[in-house]
Design a protein around this motif. Structure first.
Motif, mmCIF file in Angstrom:
data_model
loop_
_atom_site.group_PDB
_atom_site.id
_atom_site.type_symbol
_atom_site.label_atom_id
_atom_site.label_comp_id
_atom_site.label_asym_id
_atom_site.label_seq_id
_atom_site.Cartn_x
_atom_site.Cartn_y
_atom_site.Cartn_z
ATOM 1 N N THR A 63 0.840 -1.215 0.000
ATOM 2 C CA THR A 63 0.000 0.000 0.000
ATOM 3 C C THR A 63 0.868 1.256 0.000
ATOM 4 O OG1 THR A 63 -1.695 -1.183 1.238
ATOM 5 C CG2 THR A 63 -1.841 1.207 1.231
ATOM 6 N N TYR A 66 2.165 2.007 -3.428
ATOM 7 C CA TYR A 66 1.145 2.658 -4.276
ATOM 8 C C TYR A 66 0.937 4.118 -3.857
ATOM 9 C CZ TYR A 66 -0.190 -1.325 -7.086
ATOM 10 O OH TYR A 66 -0.168 -2.341 -7.991
ATOM 11 N N LEU A 115 -6.056 -0.708 -4.814
ATOM 12 C CA LEU A 115 -5.901 -0.798 -3.357
ATOM 13 C C LEU A 115 -7.205 -1.219 -2.695
ATOM 14 C CD1 LEU A 115 -3.646 2.280 -2.528
ATOM 15 C CD2 LEU A 115 -3.060 -0.147 -2.408
ATOM 16 N N TRP A 163 -12.142 3.510 -0.450
ATOM 17 C CA TRP A 163 -10.983 2.983 0.288
ATOM 18 C C TRP A 163 -11.301 2.956 1.779
ATOM 19 C CZ3 TRP A 163 -7.492 4.191 4.141
ATOM 20 C CH2 TRP A 163 -6.396 3.327 4.253
#
Ligand code: HEM
Length: 311
Positions: A70, A73, A109, A247
Motif C-alpha cells: 500500500t 502505491y 488498493l 478505500w
C-alpha cells in the motif's frame, strides 16, 4: 562504420565535450562495466529483506507486506500529484490522464483490501496485533500527504474558527485528530501523539507549500480559464469517491472483521473510538465539494455506489 552508429558517437562526443569530459575514457568504462541485471535494478535482495514480522504467527507476514505494498502505491500516487502540481501550463488532458492513473491505483488498493479482510486468521491477527502496539496504519504519513496535496487545507478541518488563516494554527483542527482517542479516558492515544511529534511540522510545511498548487487549487485555476472538460470533472469525482468513500469503507471492513466488539466490552477493555471515527459518513471529508450536489454531499459515505457522471 554504420552511419547511425557514427551519428551516435558524434552525439556522445558532444555530450561529454559539453562537460569537458573525454569520451574515450567513458567508452573504456563501458567496456569494463557489467551488464545490468534484473535483481540489481529492482534491488530485489533489499526489497525482500524488509518484511520483518515481530511474532512467529505466519499471518503477520501478510499484514506487514500488504502495508508495504500500500505504501508503494501511495508513493506512486504522490508522484503523479507532484507532476500535476508543477507542470506549466497545465491542460485538462494532462490532468485527466494523470487522475486516471491515480484512480487505477486506488481502485487496485480497494479491491486488494480483501487480502486484509478475509486473508488472515482472526485468532492469529488478534495475537500478533498486540505485539505491534502502539503503531497503527493511522500513522501512515503518506496517506496524510495524499490528503494535503489533494485539496484545500480547509476541507480537511473540523470545527476550525474562520480565523486564523495560518496553517500552523489550523493544524490542530485536522479531522483525523478526532480519531485515535482512547474511549476510556477521551485522551489522544500514544499512537496519535507520536505521529504528531514525528510528522506534525513536516505536514504543516507541505500544506503551506501546496496551498497554491494542490489538486483542488489546480482545478480552480483551469475553471477560471474556462478549460474544464466533463472528463476531468468525472475523473476528479471518481478520485474523491475512491479515496474518501471506497478505500475508507474497505479499510473499515477490516477493522470490523477483526476488532468488532460490543461497546460495553470496548469500554471495559480499552481501545479507541474507531467505530465512530472511521466511517466515511461520519468524517464527511470531500476534496472537491463543488463537484457534488447538496444531496450527494449530505449522503456522503452512505452508499458505496459509483457516482454518476454529472450533467
Ligand atoms: C486488518 C487490517 C487493518 C485493521 C484491523 C486496521 C484498523 C485500524 C483502526 C482501528 C484504525 C483507527 C486508528 C485507531 O483507532 O487507533 C485505523 C486507521 C487507519 N489505518 Fe488501518 N487497519 C488495517 C489495515 C490498514 C492498512 C493495510 C492500511 C494501509 C496503509 C491502513 C491505514 C490506516 C489509515 C490511513 C488509518 C487512518 C484512517 C482515517 O484517518 O480515516 N490500515 N486502522
Amino acid at each position: 562504420m554504420h552511419e547511425s552508429l557514427t551519428d551516435k558517437l558524434n552525439q556522445l562526443e558532444q555530450k561529454f565535450a559539453a562537460m569537458g569530459q573525454d569520451m574515450a575514457s567513458y567508452l573504456e568504462g563501458l567496456l569494463q562495466a557489467d551488464y545490468l541485471t534484473y535483481w540489481d535494478y529492482i534491488h530485489l535482495e533489499t526489497l525482500l529483506s524488509l518484511q520483518n514480522p515481530k511474532t512467529a504467527y505466519p499471518d503477520e507476514l501478510i499484514f506487514v507486506t500488504y502495508h508495504q505494498i500500500t505504501e508503494l502505491y501511495f508513493k506512486l500516487i504522490l508522484h503523479e500529484v507532484d507532476q500535476i502540481a508543477h507542470i506549466e501550463p497545465l491542460t485538462a488532458a494532462f490532468f485527466t490522464a494523470r487522475m486516471g492513473r491515480i484512480n487505477r491505483y486506488f481502485q487496485l488498493l480497494e479491491e486488494s483490501f480483501s487480502i486484509m479482510i478475509t486473508g488472515m486468521e482472526r485468532e492469529q491477527f488478534l495475537k500478533f496485533r498486540m505485539a505491534l502496539l502502539p503503531s497503527s496504519g493511522f500513522q501512515s504519513v503518506q496517506f496524510r500527504q495524499i490528503e494535503i496535496v489533494s485539496t484545500s487545507f480547509r476541507h480537511l478541518l473540523i470545527g476550525a474558527p474562520e480565523e486564523p488563516e495560518h496553517i500552523a494554527d489550523l493544524y490542530e483542527f485536522m479531522y483525523w485528530k478526532r480519531g485515535a482517542t482512547e474511549l476510556a479516558t477521551q485522551q489522544k492515544t500514544l499512537t496519535l501523539r507520536q505521529f504528531d511529534q514525528h510528522n506534525g511540522a513536516k505536514l504543516i510545511r507541505l500544506a503551506e507549500d501546496y496551498q497554491a498548487k494542490n489538486l483542488h487549487h489546480r482545478y480552480q485555476q483551469l475553471e477560471r480559464n474556462g478549460q474544464i472538460t466533463p472528463d476531468l470533472v468525472a475523473a476528479l469525482r471518481e478520485y474523491d469517491w475512491r479515496v474518501n468513500v471506497r478505500w475508507k469503507l474497505a479499510h473499515l471492513r477490516s477493522a470490523v472483521q477483526y476488532l468488532h466488539k460490543e461497546p460495553e466490552d470496548i469500554r471495559a477493555t480499552g481501545g479507541t473510538n474507531w467505530q465512530t471515527y472511521l466511517p466515511p459518513k461520519q468524517q464527511q471529508i470531500i476534496f472537491f465539494p463543488e463537484l457534488w450536489s447538496d444531496d450527494e454531499r449530505q449522503n456522503w459515505g452512505q452508499s458505496a455506489g459509483i457516482p454518476s457522471k454529472p450533467d
